[in-house]
Design an enzyme around this catalytic site. Sequence first.
Site, PDB file in Angstrom:
ATOM      1  N   ASP A 133      72.288  67.488 -37.652  1.00  0.00           N
ATOM      2  CA  ASP A 133      71.484  66.294 -37.427  1.00  0.00           C
ATOM      3  C   ASP A 133      71.062  66.600 -35.616  1.00  0.00           C
ATOM      4  OD1 ASP A 133      70.248  64.292 -37.806  1.00  0.00           O
ATOM      5  OD2 ASP A 133      72.293  62.758 -37.494  1.00  0.00           O
ATOM      6  N   TYR A 135      69.324  63.982 -32.479  1.00  0.00           N
ATOM      7  CA  TYR A 135      69.376  62.354 -31.715  1.00  0.00           C
ATOM      8  C   TYR A 135      67.899  63.291 -30.867  1.00  0.00           C
ATOM      9  CZ  TYR A 135      72.051  59.362 -29.688  1.00  0.00           C
ATOM     10  OH  TYR A 135      72.393  58.577 -28.527  1.00  0.00           O
ATOM     11  N   HIS A 140      65.345  55.593 -29.619  1.00  0.00           N
ATOM     12  CA  HIS A 140      66.752  56.020 -29.868  1.00  0.00           C
ATOM     13  C   HIS A 140      68.085  56.289 -29.022  1.00  0.00           C
ATOM     14  CE1 HIS A 140      69.882  55.630 -33.472  1.00  0.00           C
ATOM     15  NE2 HIS A 140      70.113  56.233 -33.035  1.00  0.00           N
ATOM     16  N   GLU A 206      69.312  55.109 -40.558  1.00  0.00           N
ATOM     17  CA  GLU A 206      68.831  55.886 -39.698  1.00  0.00           C
ATOM     18  C   GLU A 206      67.551  56.302 -40.773  1.00  0.00           C
ATOM     19  OE1 GLU A 206      71.754  58.187 -37.648  1.00  0.00           O
ATOM     20  OE2 GLU A 206      71.807  56.685 -36.480  1.00  0.00           O
ATOM     21  N   ASP A 240      69.865  59.060 -43.069  1.00  0.00           N
ATOM     22  CA  ASP A 240      71.046  59.224 -42.179  1.00  0.00           C
ATOM     23  C   ASP A 240      71.795  57.996 -41.821  1.00  0.00           C
ATOM     24  OD1 ASP A 240      73.432  60.789 -41.486  1.00  0.00           O
ATOM     25  OD2 ASP A 240      72.508  61.096 -39.991  1.00  0.00           O
ATOM     26  N   THR A 356      67.481  59.709 -35.762  1.00  0.00           N
ATOM     27  CA  THR A 356      67.089  58.103 -35.536  1.00  0.00           C
ATOM     28  C   THR A 356      65.299  58.626 -34.791  1.00  0.00           C
ATOM     29  OG1 THR A 356      68.720  57.057 -36.439  1.00  0.00           O
ATOM     30  CG2 THR A 356      67.165  56.057 -35.912  1.00  0.00           C
TER      31      THR A 356
HETATM   32 CA    CA Z   1      71.657  60.804 -37.406  1.00  0.00          CA
END
Ligand code: CA
Length: 419
Positions: A133, A135, A140, A206, A240, A356
């Site tokens: 995952d 970022y 965000h 998310e 998520d 996100t």
């Molecule tokens: Ca996430």
Amino acid sequence: MIEANNPNLESWVDVPDGSDFQIQNLPFGIFNTNSLSTRVGVAIGDQILDLQNLFECGFLSGLGMDLEDFASSKLNGIINHGKAKSSSLRNRISELLRKDSSELRDSENASSSLVPMSEAQMHMPVEVGDYTDCYSSEDHARNVGKMFRDPENALLPNWKHMPVAYHGRASSIVVSGTQIKRPSGQLKPADNQPPVYGPTRLLDFELEMAFITHPGKGLGNPITTTEAEEYIFGMVIFNDWSARDIQKWEYIPLGPFLGKNFASSISPWVVTLDALQPYRVEGPNQNPEVLSYLKFDEHSHYDIDLEVEIIPPNGQSKIVCRSNLKYMYWNMRQQLAHHTVNGCNIRGGDMIASGTISGPEEGSFGSMLEISWKGTKPVAMPDGSERKFIQDGDTVVMRASKGLIGFGEVSGELKPAGN
Ligand code: CA
């Protein structure tokens, strides 16, 4: 242009106006019906093209694929053949479905090769080997940094130098429609109080998208930004699910754990990267200049509209977010190049999520944490109730589409903690 993406193409299969599944899309999924075993299909309008049936009738020969690739409960067989063969498969399906092609249309197998979606049960499309995952949305990351750290220095020093990510949990990724149980864990009431065990009070979604990889170049062999898209099969919508209170107490120093790994939901149709080519756009200007292994040439962001709807048990729903994949700071080429730059290998069916996806203004934030600004700005629902986070019985639905392409939706209902 890939001919299968030609906007002028039409199908002999009746496709409703506005359908996510026009002939220019042709996403892959796994389905069964009361009479058909679990197998590979392609969405067209409100029907599913049965690829096992097509293969058995000889329409998919000469592509270097086998019956086991189509009579399968996962897309991994197709994905593991690599980009060239999976692209040829989509091109062949496009040819068979075109209005001016009589080959399948006029054959005795035409009707048996199409299954109404309403009769089908969709399943997890891939066996996910590893899940990462990222970022990668600046808005965000800034919002979270403003809320929990320093409003003046919301981004951590590394953020604009690399696509920050963590390794997640593949076993709890579930297909749309799977109910989600409110997780329990350690909660920390206040600074001078000891932790307690109990159901999360801050259950969040998310809004993300994830890409699914072809087999990579093997251990020790980085994939460059130029090569990266050759190793991406397609994309899904990715919810998520997150437990903010569990996350807040556990995440220092090693990052997310039980606040994240109880469930993530994905949409059942994998839209190929080939189908997304007409929707390439330029991304944001990256400043400071990135290291050379993160530089890229073409427009490598994708313009895909996203939305999130909360549907309470009484059905009076509300769209709480409209965002777009193009808001990402880091694109998929950079994410994959960074992921493998140390020699980390990827395998067919690995899933790498965006993080996100928030846009720049209110209304485009991709989590309740940001939408309600840590619970200080509750969302008014049509029935007069309020939401700071997700309540038991709520269903969260995410949709993604642009032009002639749509992903359908990912939906998940939150069930109470306990049994
Ligand atoms: Ca996430």
